[in-house]
Design an enzyme around this catalytic site. Structure first.
Site: not given
Ligand SMILES: *[C@@H]1O[C@H](CO)[C@@H](O)[C@H](O)[C@H]1NC(C)=O
Ligand SMILES: *[C@@H]1O[C@H](CO)[C@@H](O)[C@H](O)[C@H]1NC(C)=O
Length: 398
Positions: A189, A342, A372
């Protein structure tokens, strides 16, 4: 009694409405994901509410909730865990206990949390680092870095870069018995954003002689020029929402909420920077499958004041997709994980295309039922499935 029953019914319906998130059919364990989504939603609402009452900054409260997840650096039968600093940046080190005749691989890991949250000490991150050390027989360095809102770009980038440079030093590698030919970087991320950014920076750094063999970017955020990609249009209500992403991206550069607002409406890039859009043009970099049903809208330009005040959002160290082809050409062997559901999906896919276009060897692992955070949420079967693929790629390539 009648009134009570009706009240209960109303509360029940409202509760179900609050918890219920429409999920795609192919999501495994949908109820678990709904619980996670509800927890996130509740936490976000509580934080916003407290902030509205003037109690605290949103992120302080979010961090308080999350700090409950922190675990001490405890060694176990397989790994020695310790904390130290690399160039004044706090890191956690995982050393396999098994005897080794040869030097080990090294993996430099960067946690996620939208540049505002997270820590190498979080249970999920600690757990993954331990498993990586044992499964790959690797020395894992899990770095921390200063966080927003107290610290803005480039502090996060610089901390990670300084810690990495410290690690890529022959004396340090000798100390931990790491093979300088087998060092990789991984990040998830916002950590994937930092991993991509420091990997680019390293190529041109004449001071660092030891280079990275691999980079693994796990559902990374790679640009904030265009927040109207197909993945933003499709996935803006699942897990990470568009408003939260705009908040995190803008908060990386400033606490001034006008940037957040401009980003949310995708009107933050000034016309003087229009040449940058070619680097994030999804209509040329996304394969047909991901473009399907979407029309490319040319950007709406914003006023140049924001970009003058907060030039970070146009900086390649914050948005690695803004690098030109000559820079990308020299990147190491790359592994990218993207998840279908995501909001950040298309950032990763565009990077894959751009790297492939200039001849970098890339393995793209697209998770059709992924969302995600899927790798690190413990308790989901999908996390173990992705972990297995990720470890096996590292085991073959690092
Ligand atoms: C240590 O490794 C062994 C073999 O891989 C495994 O069975 C055991 O559960 C590990 N111990 C811990 C504490 O993770
Ligand atoms: C984006 O790509 C499309 C098709 O490849 C092209 O028509 C368009 O002009 C491009 N726009 C920008 C801003 O680069």
């Amino acid at each position: 009694m009648g009134r009570k029953a009706i009240l209960l019914l109303i509360v029940g319906v409202l509760g179900a409405y609050y918890v219920y998130t429409p999920l795609p059919d192919n999501i495994e364990e949908p109820w678990k994901l709904m619980c996670v989504t509800t927890c996130l939603k509740t936490m976000t609402h509580l934080c916003h509410f407290a902030e509205l009452l003037g109690i605290s900054h949103f992120m302080d409260i979010a961090r308080f909730f999350m700090s409950i997840q922190e675990v001490p650096p405890t060694s176990d039968e397989n790994v020695t865990v310790m904390e130290t600093t690399f160039n004044n940046v706090p890191v956690r080190i995982y050393l396999p206990k098994r005897k080794s005749e040869t030097l080990r691989r090294g993996l430099f890991y960067i946690h996620g949390g939208g540049w505002h949250m997270g820590s190498a000490a979080f249970f999920d991150i600690d757990f993954l680092s331990r498993r990586t050390a044992v499964m790959l027989d690797a020395v894992v360095i899990s770095t921390n870095y200063r966080l927003a809102p107290e610290h803005h770009f480039p502090s996060q980038f610089e901390d990670v870069y300084n810690a990495l440079k410290w690690f890529l030093n022959q004396d340090v590698l000798d100390k931990y018995s790491v093979d300088p030919e087998r060092i990789g970087i991984s990040g998830e991320s916002a950590g994937g954003n930092l991993a991509a950014a420091v990997t680019q920076q390293l190529i041109d750094d004449p001071d660092v002689k030891i280079k990275l063999k691999t980079q693994s970017l796990i559902y990374p955020a790679l640009q904030c020029l265009d927040l109207d990609l197909p993945s933003y249009r499709e996935n803006s209500n699942l897990g990470l929402t568009k408003s939260f992403v705009a908040r995190l991206w803008s908060g990386y550069f400033t606490t001034d909420r006008s940037l957040e607002k401009a980003m949310f409406f995708n009107q933050h890039v000034p016309v003087e920077s229009s040449h940058l859009f070619k680097f994030v043009n999804w209509s040329s970099f996304l394969p047909e499958k991901f473009r399907k049903g979407h029309f490319y809208k040319s950007p709406t330009y914003g006023n140049s004041k924001l970009a003058k005040k907060y030039p970070g959002f146009l900086d390649v160290r914050a948005a690695p997709l803004l690098a030109d082809d000559n820079r990308l050409r020299n990147l190491p062997l790359t592994y990218v994980i993207t998840c279908q559901y995501d909001i950040l999906r298309d950032d990763g896919i565009m990077y894959v295309t751009r790297l492939q276009n200039v001849g970098v060897r890339v393995t793209h692992n697209h998770i059709e039922d992924g969302f995600h955070g899927a790798l690190v949420y413990r308790g989901f079967k999908i996390g173990y499935r992705i972990e297995k693929q990720y470890m096996s790629w590292l085991s073959e390539n690092l």
